[in-house]
Design a protein around this motif. Structure first.
Motif, PDB file in Angstrom:
ATOM      1  N   ALA A 161       0.523  -1.074   0.070  1.00  0.00           N
ATOM      2  CA  ALA A 161       0.206   0.071  -0.040  1.00  0.00           C
ATOM      3  C   ALA A 161       0.819   1.188   0.022  1.00  0.00           C
ATOM      4  O   ALA A 161       1.868   1.151   0.638  1.00  0.00           O
ATOM      5  CB  ALA A 161      -0.986  -0.162   1.253  1.00  0.00           C
ATOM      6  N   SER A 162       0.456   2.154  -0.796  1.00  0.00           N
ATOM      7  CA  SER A 162       1.211   3.613  -0.448  1.00  0.00           C
ATOM      8  C   SER A 162       0.197   4.682  -0.299  1.00  0.00           C
ATOM      9  O   SER A 162      -1.036   4.339  -0.499  1.00  0.00           O
ATOM     10  CB  SER A 162       1.995   3.667  -2.039  1.00  0.00           C
ATOM     11  N   GLY A 163       0.534   5.749   0.059  1.00  0.00           N
ATOM     12  CA  GLY A 163      -0.433   6.814   0.266  1.00  0.00           C
ATOM     13  C   GLY A 163      -0.217   7.155   1.944  1.00  0.00           C
ATOM     14  O   GLY A 163       0.750   6.976   2.543  1.00  0.00           O
ATOM     15  N   SER A 164      -1.320   7.443   2.536  1.00  0.00           N
ATOM     16  CA  SER A 164      -1.359   7.690   4.123  1.00  0.00           C
ATOM     17  C   SER A 164      -2.863   7.202   4.631  1.00  0.00           C
ATOM     18  O   SER A 164      -3.548   7.348   4.225  1.00  0.00           O
ATOM     19  CB  SER A 164      -1.000   9.088   4.218  1.00  0.00           C
ATOM     20  N   ILE A 165      -2.375   6.713   5.712  1.00  0.00           N
ATOM     21  CA  ILE A 165      -3.831   6.291   6.463  1.00  0.00           C
ATOM     22  C   ILE A 165      -3.347   6.568   7.807  1.00  0.00           C
ATOM     23  O   ILE A 165      -2.484   6.118   8.601  1.00  0.00           O
ATOM     24  CB  ILE A 165      -3.985   4.914   6.563  1.00  0.00           C
ATOM     25  N   VAL A 166      -4.047   7.686   8.359  1.00  0.00           N
ATOM     26  CA  VAL A 166      -3.605   8.010   9.864  1.00  0.00           C
ATOM     27  C   VAL A 166      -5.133   7.816  10.751  1.00  0.00           C
ATOM     28  O   VAL A 166      -5.888   8.154  10.317  1.00  0.00           O
ATOM     29  CB  VAL A 166      -3.496   9.689   9.844  1.00  0.00           C
ATOM     30  N   LEU A 167      -4.808   7.086  11.842  1.00  0.00           N
ATOM     31  CA  LEU A 167      -5.710   7.034  12.978  1.00  0.00           C
ATOM     32  C   LEU A 167      -5.235   7.869  14.042  1.00  0.00           C
ATOM     33  O   LEU A 167      -4.176   7.790  14.483  1.00  0.00           O
ATOM     34  CB  LEU A 167      -5.565   5.470  13.143  1.00  0.00           C
ATOM     35  N   ASP A 168      -6.526   8.716  14.481  1.00  0.00           N
ATOM     36  CA  ASP A 168      -6.340   9.552  15.480  1.00  0.00           C
ATOM     37  C   ASP A 168      -7.368   9.504  16.578  1.00  0.00           C
ATOM     38  O   ASP A 168      -8.203  10.063  16.737  1.00  0.00           O
ATOM     39  CB  ASP A 168      -6.154  10.895  15.101  1.00  0.00           C
ATOM     40  N   ALA A 169      -7.167   8.308  17.280  1.00  0.00           N
ATOM     41  CA  ALA A 169      -8.321   8.096  18.551  1.00  0.00           C
ATOM     42  C   ALA A 169      -7.958   8.615  19.736  1.00  0.00           C
ATOM     43  O   ALA A 169      -6.778   8.783  20.220  1.00  0.00           O
ATOM     44  CB  ALA A 169      -8.650   6.455  18.533  1.00  0.00           C
ATOM     45  N   PRO A 170      -9.135   9.252  20.506  1.00  0.00           N
ATOM     46  CA  PRO A 170      -8.674   9.793  21.825  1.00  0.00           C
ATOM     47  C   PRO A 170      -8.047   8.968  22.685  1.00  0.00           C
ATOM     48  O   PRO A 170      -8.562   7.539  22.884  1.00  0.00           O
ATOM     49  CB  PRO A 170     -10.206  10.216  22.144  1.00  0.00           C
ATOM     50  N   GLY A 171      -6.924   9.184  23.388  1.00  0.00           N
ATOM     51  CA  GLY A 171      -6.446   8.448  24.428  1.00  0.00           C
ATOM     52  C   GLY A 171      -5.335   7.660  23.835  1.00  0.00           C
ATOM     53  O   GLY A 171      -4.734   6.819  24.451  1.00  0.00           O
ATOM     54  N   LEU A 172      -4.942   7.851  22.286  1.00  0.00           N
ATOM     55  CA  LEU A 172      -4.242   6.691  21.764  1.00  0.00           C
ATOM     56  C   LEU A 172      -3.387   7.597  20.809  1.00  0.00           C
ATOM     57  O   LEU A 172      -3.711   8.585  20.352  1.00  0.00           O
ATOM     58  CB  LEU A 172      -4.575   5.804  20.988  1.00  0.00           C
ATOM     59  N   PRO A 173      -2.057   7.329  20.617  1.00  0.00           N
ATOM     60  CA  PRO A 173      -1.046   8.150  19.930  1.00  0.00           C
ATOM     61  C   PRO A 173      -1.597   8.096  18.341  1.00  0.00           C
ATOM     62  O   PRO A 173      -2.015   7.157  18.039  1.00  0.00           O
ATOM     63  CB  PRO A 173       0.177   7.486  19.908  1.00  0.00           C
ATOM     64  N   ARG A 174      -1.531   9.461  17.988  1.00  0.00           N
ATOM     65  CA  ARG A 174      -1.925   9.480  16.421  1.00  0.00           C
ATOM     66  C   ARG A 174      -1.098   8.768  15.721  1.00  0.00           C
ATOM     67  O   ARG A 174       0.154   8.960  15.891  1.00  0.00           O
ATOM     68  CB  ARG A 174      -1.775  11.165  16.140  1.00  0.00           C
ATOM     69  N   THR A 175      -1.444   7.843  14.789  1.00  0.00           N
ATOM     70  CA  THR A 175      -0.426   6.970  13.989  1.00  0.00           C
ATOM     71  C   THR A 175      -0.828   6.849  12.641  1.00  0.00           C
ATOM     72  O   THR A 175      -1.953   6.847  12.224  1.00  0.00           O
ATOM     73  CB  THR A 175      -0.683   5.326  14.588  1.00  0.00           C
ATOM     74  N   GLU A 176       0.389   6.817  11.914  1.00  0.00           N
ATOM     75  CA  GLU A 176       0.320   6.789  10.353  1.00  0.00           C
ATOM     76  C   GLU A 176       0.438   5.081  10.272  1.00  0.00           C
ATOM     77  O   GLU A 176       1.487   4.605  10.555  1.00  0.00           O
ATOM     78  CB  GLU A 176       1.515   7.338   9.766  1.00  0.00           C
ATOM     79  N   VAL A 177      -0.506   4.452   9.903  1.00  0.00           N
ATOM     80  CA  VAL A 177      -0.727   3.041  10.012  1.00  0.00           C
ATOM     81  C   VAL A 177       0.298   2.485   8.666  1.00  0.00           C
ATOM     82  O   VAL A 177       0.912   1.251   9.076  1.00  0.00           O
ATOM     83  CB  VAL A 177      -1.926   2.422   9.325  1.00  0.00           C
ATOM     84  N   LEU A 178       0.414   3.046   7.787  1.00  0.00           N
ATOM     85  CA  LEU A 178       1.219   2.272   6.879  1.00  0.00           C
ATOM     86  C   LEU A 178       2.850   2.487   7.105  1.00  0.00           C
ATOM     87  O   LEU A 178       3.162   3.704   7.374  1.00  0.00           O
ATOM     88  CB  LEU A 178       1.157   2.949   5.320  1.00  0.00           C
ATOM     89  N   GLY A 179       3.393   1.357   7.067  1.00  0.00           N
ATOM     90  CA  GLY A 179       4.890   1.205   7.565  1.00  0.00           C
ATOM     91  C   GLY A 179       5.098   1.357   9.140  1.00  0.00           C
ATOM     92  O   GLY A 179       6.053   1.581   9.697  1.00  0.00           O
ATOM     93  N   ALA A 180       3.789   1.366  10.001  1.00  0.00           N
ATOM     94  CA  ALA A 180       4.041   1.492  11.262  1.00  0.00           C
ATOM     95  C   ALA A 180       4.468   0.090  11.592  1.00  0.00           C
ATOM     96  O   ALA A 180       4.226  -1.006  11.259  1.00  0.00           O
ATOM     97  CB  ALA A 180       2.630   1.679  11.980  1.00  0.00           C
ATOM     98  N   ARG A 181       5.081   0.135  13.046  1.00  0.00           N
ATOM     99  CA  ARG A 181       5.716  -1.157  13.537  1.00  0.00           C
ATOM    100  C   ARG A 181       4.531  -1.967  14.166  1.00  0.00           C
ATOM    101  O   ARG A 181       3.335  -1.456  14.546  1.00  0.00           O
ATOM    102  CB  ARG A 181       6.717  -0.965  14.718  1.00  0.00           C
ATOM    103  N   GLU A 182       4.506  -3.259  14.221  1.00  0.00           N
ATOM    104  CA  GLU A 182       3.557  -4.326  14.473  1.00  0.00           C
ATOM    105  C   GLU A 182       3.070  -3.826  15.847  1.00  0.00           C
ATOM    106  O   GLU A 182       1.725  -3.847  16.275  1.00  0.00           O
ATOM    107  CB  GLU A 182       4.016  -5.556  14.251  1.00  0.00           C
ATOM    108  N   ARG A 183       4.106  -3.679  16.754  1.00  0.00           N
ATOM    109  CA  ARG A 183       3.904  -3.405  18.382  1.00  0.00           C
ATOM    110  C   ARG A 183       3.026  -2.124  18.492  1.00  0.00           C
ATOM    111  O   ARG A 183       2.025  -2.205  19.406  1.00  0.00           O
ATOM    112  CB  ARG A 183       5.192  -2.939  18.690  1.00  0.00           C
ATOM    113  N   ARG A 184       3.229  -1.099  17.515  1.00  0.00           N
ATOM    114  CA  ARG A 184       2.290   0.080  17.734  1.00  0.00           C
ATOM    115  C   ARG A 184       0.730  -0.284  17.045  1.00  0.00           C
ATOM    116  O   ARG A 184      -0.183   0.445  17.847  1.00  0.00           O
ATOM    117  CB  ARG A 184       3.149   1.283  16.750  1.00  0.00           C
TER     118      ARG A 184
END
Lengths: 272, 270
Positions: free
Chosen positions: B60-83
């Motif tokens: 996948a290319s591009g950007s997917i950002v999840l920003d849920a309250p109480g959780l760190p804002r995360t760029e899903v693509l390329g993120a570490r499994e742990r995150r």
């Protein structure tokens, strides 16, 4: 349906239990000393030698009872080696990425193609002929078979939607293996290991028959068959006794495997 | 700030075929959005990409950002499994189409519901059992019997309710429902839709509802994205899409939905 299935398991347990009982009794009591050669040579079944004697004058019942110990030990030892190493290797390859998986499966194919007999001769050459060498050779031969089965089972479970579903709710890999993968593959694995037990017993008998297993005077059923084959027309008990016990043991184990397959699968159990 | 922000998402197979092309959309907290399209249009792949769970071999290319309250804002693509593990189940989770395959056949239902509760809420023992009971009680009657059952021992509708209970157990900020009613018969479909709408509304969750069925999507969502051959062809409020679709494919969808409806009405008049 259910009756018939549990009957299979029960029948298998009775046959297998019989051999185990004989082996257990042999530990505390034997009709004669296994190396006692005073019974007269090649006598027919009767009294005091219930199954007669072999060509060296040893009591056949005693020999066959000691043989049960050896057969069970060989089966258990080989399954322990093959099972533990095979499952570990299989789970590892099941999780491995693309090229590593290809390399490992190619290696497994080569190992499976490698004849157990040749492997046994190599082990014997390296270690000398003994029951331990035979068990080691059979166990090592089994590793590849078990590993390949485990790998396929792991891959199949990992491709299931419930693994994806578990991962979407944040389940980690360790928990996926212990909670989902192992419970879903172990019924098939246990059944296969039970079958492998039977195969290992036969393999030990074959190796001993060829002189690659337990050396004399150990009373392996395979070696008894070999020693008695020259006199099979005059005193057939020498061949029949170990032969029948071998049949009882392997048949029993196979019936157990068959019964377990149904007993361990809750979807089958409930529908039956 | 939107909860889910997808920008220029493209998903390719190993041999270079583009299954999703330059898809952009965003979703605010508490918003209910429908993702509609025919099978093979890339809907399910998009949901898997949001969870960071694309099948091996897909990129996948591009950007997917999840920003849920109480959780760190995360760029899903390329993120570490742990995150991602931290986000899954809490920031977003998925209810799948076929509950029979989405539940482990050898694990009792109660245990499966307990799994996310144990991990996210760190419950053990009696507290865990009570939480499982509560989670099941919210979606169906007789939670104790269901908890002890294996998935094949309960009905399809009950299984989907269990899957919903599992998804809701950790109060995710975003619930992705991937054709959750397609495998069910029509009367059960309606119950499940109602259950989803009420639970999502009560908890103020965002809902991304994936379906090929315009009628179903318009019943539970406020805004609709129309996907075709991996491309976003139309986007708008439910009203607008149903009453004045602009793209030819959307018109086709609306047209066939209306045909079905009018056929029913004609039969009723007879």
């Amino acid at each position: 349906m259910k009756r018939v299935r549990s009957w299979t398991l029960a029948g298998g347990l009775v046959l297998f239990g019989l051999v185990v009982l004989v082996a257990l009794v042999s530990l505390v009591w034997l009709p004669y000393d296994p190396s006692d050669m005073t019974g007269g040579r090649l006598t027919s079944p009767g009294w005091p030698h219930l199954l007669g004697t072999d060509k060296l004058g040893r009591d056949l019942l005693t020999q066959v009872m000691v043989g049960a110990r050896i057969a069970l030990g060989a089966g258990a030892g080989a399954v322990a080696i093959g099972g533990v190493l095979g499952v570990l290797a299989g789970v590892a390859t099941g999780f491995a990425g693309r090229w590593l998986d290809d390399a490992l499966s190619a290696l497994l194919d080569v190992l499976i193609a490698f004849p157990t007999l040749l492997l046994a001769m190599l082990v014997v050459a390296a270690r000398s002929a003994s029951l331990g060498s035979a068990v080691l050779a059979i166990g090592l031969g089994m590793v590849a078979v078990v590993a390949r089965l485990t790998r396929v089972l792991v891959k199949r479970v990992l491709a299931q939607e419930y693994i994806t579903a578990a991962r979407t709710s944040g389940t980690g890999w360790l928990r996926i293996v212990s909670g989902h993968v192992l419970p879903n593959i172990w019924p098939t694995l246990v059944v296969n290991l039970a079958l492998q037990f039977g195969v290992a017993v036969l393999a030990e008998a074959s190796l001993s028959y060829l002189g690659l297993g337990a050396p004399p005077p150990n009373a392996s059923w395979g070696r008894m068959l070999q020693e008695a084959q020259a006199t099979v027309y005059t005193t057939p008990t020498g061949v029949i006794a170990p032969g029948v016990l071998l049949l009882v043991l392997v048949l029993g184990v196979n019936l157990i495997a068959d019964g377990l397959r149904d007993a361990l699968d809750p979807t089958r159990r409930k529908r039956a | 700030m939107s909860l889910l922000d997808v920008q220029g998402l493209s998903i390719r197979t190993e041999d270079g075929r583009e299954l999703v092309a330059d898809l952009s959309f965003s979703l605010d907290a508490g918003e209910r959005v429908g993702l509609i399209g025919e099978s093979g249009s890339g809907k399910s792949l998009t949901t898997l990409a949001v969870m960071g769970l694309l099948p091996p071999g897909m990129t996948a290319s591009g950007s997917i950002v999840l920003d849920a309250p109480g959780l760190p804002r995360t760029e899903v693509l390329g993120a570490r499994e742990r995150r991602l593990l931290e986000l899954r189940g809490r920031a977003a989770t998925v209810v799948f189409q076929e509950p029979l395959t989405a539940l482990d056949p050898l694990m009792r239902v109660g245990q499966q519901v307990a799994e996310p509760l144990r991990r996210v809420k760190r419950l053990r023992g009696a507290a865990l059992r009570q939480a499982v009971r509560d989670a099941l009680a919210q979606v169906l009657p007789d939670p104790d019997r269901i908890a002890r059952a294996f998935p094949h021992e309960i009905s399809g509708g009950q299984r989907q309710r269990v899957a919903i209970a599992m998804a809701l157990a950790c109060d995710p900020a975003l619930l992705i429902a991937d054709e959750p009613t397609t495998a069910l018969d029509v009367t059960v479909q309606e119950e499940i839709l109602e259950l989803l709408s009420t639970q999502v509304a009560e908890r103020g969750m965002a809902l991304l509802f994936v379906s090929h069925d315009l009628a179903v999507v318009s019943a539970v969502t406020e805004r609709v994205l129309v996907l075709r051959h991996g491309q976003l062809v139309e986007e708008g409020g439910v009203e607008q899409i149903v009453h004045s679709p602009t793209h030819a494919y959307t018109r086709e969808l609306v047209g066939s939905a209306r045909q079905l409806e009018s056929a029913l009405e004609r039969t009723a008049k007879r």
